[in-house]
Scaffold this motif. Structure first.
Motif, PDB file in Angstrom:
ATOM      1  N   ALA A 347       0.817  -1.206   0.000  1.00  0.00           N
ATOM      2  CA  ALA A 347       0.000   0.000   0.000  1.00  0.00           C
ATOM      3  C   ALA A 347       0.855   1.262   0.000  1.00  0.00           C
ATOM      4  N   ARG A 348       1.866   1.334   0.844  1.00  0.00           N
ATOM      5  CA  ARG A 348       2.687   2.543   0.917  1.00  0.00           C
ATOM      6  C   ARG A 348       3.538   2.702  -0.349  1.00  0.00           C
ATOM      7  N   GLU A 349       3.925   1.575  -0.929  1.00  0.00           N
ATOM      8  CA  GLU A 349       4.652   1.663  -2.201  1.00  0.00           C
ATOM      9  C   GLU A 349       3.780   2.285  -3.288  1.00  0.00           C
ATOM     10  N   MET A 350       2.483   1.976  -3.276  1.00  0.00           N
ATOM     11  CA  MET A 350       1.582   2.514  -4.296  1.00  0.00           C
ATOM     12  C   MET A 350       1.431   4.037  -4.174  1.00  0.00           C
ATOM     13  N   VAL A 351       1.229   4.542  -2.964  1.00  0.00           N
ATOM     14  CA  VAL A 351       1.076   6.000  -2.827  1.00  0.00           C
ATOM     15  C   VAL A 351       2.400   6.703  -3.108  1.00  0.00           C
ATOM     16  N   THR A 352       3.528   6.007  -2.836  1.00  0.00           N
ATOM     17  CA  THR A 352       4.829   6.599  -3.156  1.00  0.00           C
ATOM     18  C   THR A 352       4.996   6.721  -4.668  1.00  0.00           C
ATOM     19  N   ARG A 353       4.646   5.669  -5.405  1.00  0.00           N
ATOM     20  CA  ARG A 353       4.761   5.701  -6.871  1.00  0.00           C
ATOM     21  C   ARG A 353       3.946   6.848  -7.470  1.00  0.00           C
ATOM     22  N   TRP A 354       2.695   6.950  -7.058  1.00  0.00           N
ATOM     23  CA  TRP A 354       1.825   7.950  -7.677  1.00  0.00           C
ATOM     24  C   TRP A 354       2.147   9.365  -7.188  1.00  0.00           C
ATOM     25  N   SER A 355       2.749   9.486  -6.021  1.00  0.00           N
ATOM     26  CA  SER A 355       3.249  10.799  -5.596  1.00  0.00           C
ATOM     27  C   SER A 355       4.381  11.244  -6.528  1.00  0.00           C
ATOM     28  N   GLN A 356       5.275  10.334  -6.807  1.00  0.00           N
ATOM     29  CA  GLN A 356       6.393  10.675  -7.686  1.00  0.00           C
ATOM     30  C   GLN A 356       5.900  11.035  -9.086  1.00  0.00           C
ATOM     31  N   ARG A 357       4.869  10.352  -9.572  1.00  0.00           N
ATOM     32  CA  ARG A 357       4.328  10.707 -10.896  1.00  0.00           C
ATOM     33  C   ARG A 357       3.696  12.097 -10.879  1.00  0.00           C
ATOM     34  N   ALA A 358       3.239  12.529  -9.709  1.00  0.00           N
ATOM     35  CA  ALA A 358       2.649  13.864  -9.581  1.00  0.00           C
ATOM     36  C   ALA A 358       3.687  14.916  -9.235  1.00  0.00           C
ATOM     37  N   GLY A 359       4.962  14.499  -9.159  1.00  0.00           N
ATOM     38  CA  GLY A 359       6.035  15.464  -8.901  1.00  0.00           C
ATOM     39  C   GLY A 359       6.252  15.758  -7.438  1.00  0.00           C
ATOM     40  N   CYS A 360       5.735  14.911  -6.546  1.00  0.00           N
ATOM     41  CA  CYS A 360       5.921  15.126  -5.110  1.00  0.00           C
ATOM     42  C   CYS A 360       6.395  13.820  -4.468  1.00  0.00           C
ATOM     43  N   ASP A 361       6.944  13.911  -3.252  1.00  0.00           N
ATOM     44  CA  ASP A 361       7.465  12.729  -2.557  1.00  0.00           C
ATOM     45  C   ASP A 361       6.617  12.415  -1.334  1.00  0.00           C
ATOM     46  N   TRP A 362       6.305  11.143  -1.172  1.00  0.00           N
ATOM     47  CA  TRP A 362       5.525  10.704  -0.008  1.00  0.00           C
ATOM     48  C   TRP A 362       6.470  10.581   1.194  1.00  0.00           C
ATOM     49  N   PRO A 363       6.251  11.395   2.215  1.00  0.00           N
ATOM     50  CA  PRO A 363       7.156  11.359   3.379  1.00  0.00           C
ATOM     51  C   PRO A 363       7.012  10.062   4.166  1.00  0.00           C
ATOM     52  N   LYS A 364       8.095   9.565   4.700  1.00  0.00           N
ATOM     53  CA  LYS A 364       8.041   8.344   5.498  1.00  0.00           C
ATOM     54  C   LYS A 364       7.411   8.598   6.859  1.00  0.00           C
ATOM     55  N   ASP A 365       7.500   9.815   7.353  1.00  0.00           N
ATOM     56  CA  ASP A 365       6.971  10.133   8.678  1.00  0.00           C
ATOM     57  C   ASP A 365       5.660  10.922   8.609  1.00  0.00           C
ATOM     58  N   LEU A 366       4.923  10.780   7.506  1.00  0.00           N
ATOM     59  CA  LEU A 366       3.674  11.524   7.357  1.00  0.00           C
ATOM     60  C   LEU A 366       2.677  11.092   8.430  1.00  0.00           C
ATOM     61  N   GLN A 367       2.038  12.069   9.066  1.00  0.00           N
ATOM     62  CA  GLN A 367       1.080  11.807  10.129  1.00  0.00           C
ATOM     63  C   GLN A 367      -0.352  11.840   9.573  1.00  0.00           C
TER      64      GLN A 367
END
Length: 427
Positions: A347-367
């Motif tokens: 699941a977290r890999e999926m939101v990371t992939r699509w964040s990168q496609r949108a030009g942003c990075d999914w933080p590891k410590d996101l609350q």
């Protein structure tokens, strides 16, 4: 008609003595008036006789008047009877003419019916064929899907795919706005169908309240009879064929657009349907604005998604999912033989992939920005919502709903359906 009248007691038989009596009275009165003398006693006696005769004459005249009136009434009655008989004869003649006209028309109708006898079986067969086409069998997948949609107040439109020759259900809201009403495509999981999927996740119940259209297609059965979607550019699992579901769903959306002028398009899928929704985003479906996936990810081998345009993504996954694991399955599929690519991403890999496609990075410590109580089979507010908006392409949101303790078959109810639809339509 000749009228014959027979005088009664007050008729001509009475007139003759009355006229004679009247003449005698006049004659006696004249003689008395002309007499120059005579005895008074004789004259008085004669006068008394004349007065008596006058009284008798007056009585006779009254009787004659009464008899005359009675005769006039008899004549009027006879004339009315004569007129009635004449009218009856005319009416009888008219009835005969009407009967003749009716008989003539009956002959024409019988002739027309005889000509139609050969056509009726053909018309009945055509009507039966039309009914079968427009009203699917009650127990079929299509019939059950239609019943669910109609019971919720949606307008059903059938979409016939020319390539596969199958039919899909498009549910329209009562208030449709050309060019604005959005379209949500909802995809069932492996082994499911549009009817079971709709019963499990009843988005169709929000069509009118939220003002969107809903497309409910079906995957084709595999060799074992289980319906599925092929979310790859090649066959990846045993029993699956190389069906081009990207082309199929793209063409279905195009068919829907020929039926109505839709606004933005959204894809939602469960399990295998979630895999397919992501794959549609990878292939850049025209007009696609957002994708939501419940318990479905993408394969670790991701080359088929290179160059995909950014879209908003909502990934929904239970941490206790034992079918499609929350953390993914990156083990070797055939460790004893040739090394094959790992299976599917977490699941977290999926939101990371699509964040990168949108030009942003999914933080590891996101609350988490919110917690929801969506799964009725898990106590408390089990779902933590993580959202990434800053730094992403304009209008893009990447979100993860992590269901602590939720399984592959969560007990979602109205709260989940409302939250899901609200999220999609707000993109």
């Amino acid at each position: 008609m000749r009228l014959t009248v027979t005088p009664g007691p007050g008729g001509a038989g009475v007139l003759r003595p009355l006229f004679a009596a009247a003449l005698c009275v006049l004659l006696a009165a004249t003689l008395l008036a002309c007499s120059g003398g005579g005895e008074d006693a004789a004259r008085d006696e004669r006068v008394l006789e004349l007065e008596e005769q006058i009284r008798t004459l007056e009585a006779s005249l009254e009787t004659l008047a009464e008899d005359t009136d009675a005769l006039k009434r008899d004549i009027a009655a006879l004339r009315e009877e004569q007129a009635a008989r004449a009218e009856a004869r005319d009416g009888a003649a008219g009835e005969q003419e009407q009967l003749a006209d009716i008989e003539s028309r009956l002959v024409e109708i019988e002739a027309a019916l005889s000509r139609l006898e050969a056509v009726v079986p053909i018309l009945e067969q055509l009507a039966q064929d039309k009914d079968e086409q427009e009203s699917p069998a009650e127990g079929s997948v299509l019939g059950r899907t239609v019943r669910l949609a109609q019971d919720a107040g949606g307008e059903v439109v059938y979409l016939d795919h020319p390539g596969r020759g199958d039919r899909s259900v498009l549910v329209l809201p009562r208030d449709f706005i050309d060019g604005e009403t959005p379209l949500i495509v909802s995809l069932h999981g492996f082994g499911g169908d549009s009817a079971s999927h709709t019963a499990f996740l009843p988005l169709h119940e929000r069509v009118n309240s939220h003002g969107f259209a809903l497309l409910l297609p079906n995957g084709i059965p595999n060799d074992a009879g289980y319906r599925f979607w092929n979310p790859t550019d090649r066959c990846c699992e045993e029993g699956k064929t190389g069906e081009d579901d990207v082309a199929y769903l793209t063409e279905l959306v195009a068919l829907a657009r020929t039926a109505r002028d839709f606004g933005p398009v959204y894809f939602f899928g469960y399990s295998n349907g979630g895999f397919m929704s992501y794959h549609m985003a990878c292939k850049g479906l025209p007009g696609l604005r957002a994708v939501a996936s419940l318990a479905g990810t993408s394969y670790v081998e991701d080359t088929s998604c290179e160059g995909a345009p950014p879209v908003s993504v909502l990934h929904i996954h239970g941490t206790a999912d034992s079918v499609i694991h929350f953390e993914g399955d990156e083990q070797e599929r055939n460790p004893a033989g040739d090394r094959e690519p790992a299976f599917y991403a977490g699941a977290r890999e999926m939101v990371t992939r699509w964040s990168q496609r949108a030009g942003c990075d999914w933080p590891k410590d996101l609350q988490p920005h919110a917690t929801f109580d969506l799964d009725q089979w898990v106590s408390g507010a089990e779902t933590r919502a993580y959202r990434l908006e800053s730094g992403c392409a304009e209008g893009i949101t990447i979100e993860l709903w992590e269901g602590e303790g939720s399984s592959h078959f969560p007990g979602y109810g109205d709260a989940f359906v409302d939250a899901l639809v609200d999220w999609l339509l707000s993109r």
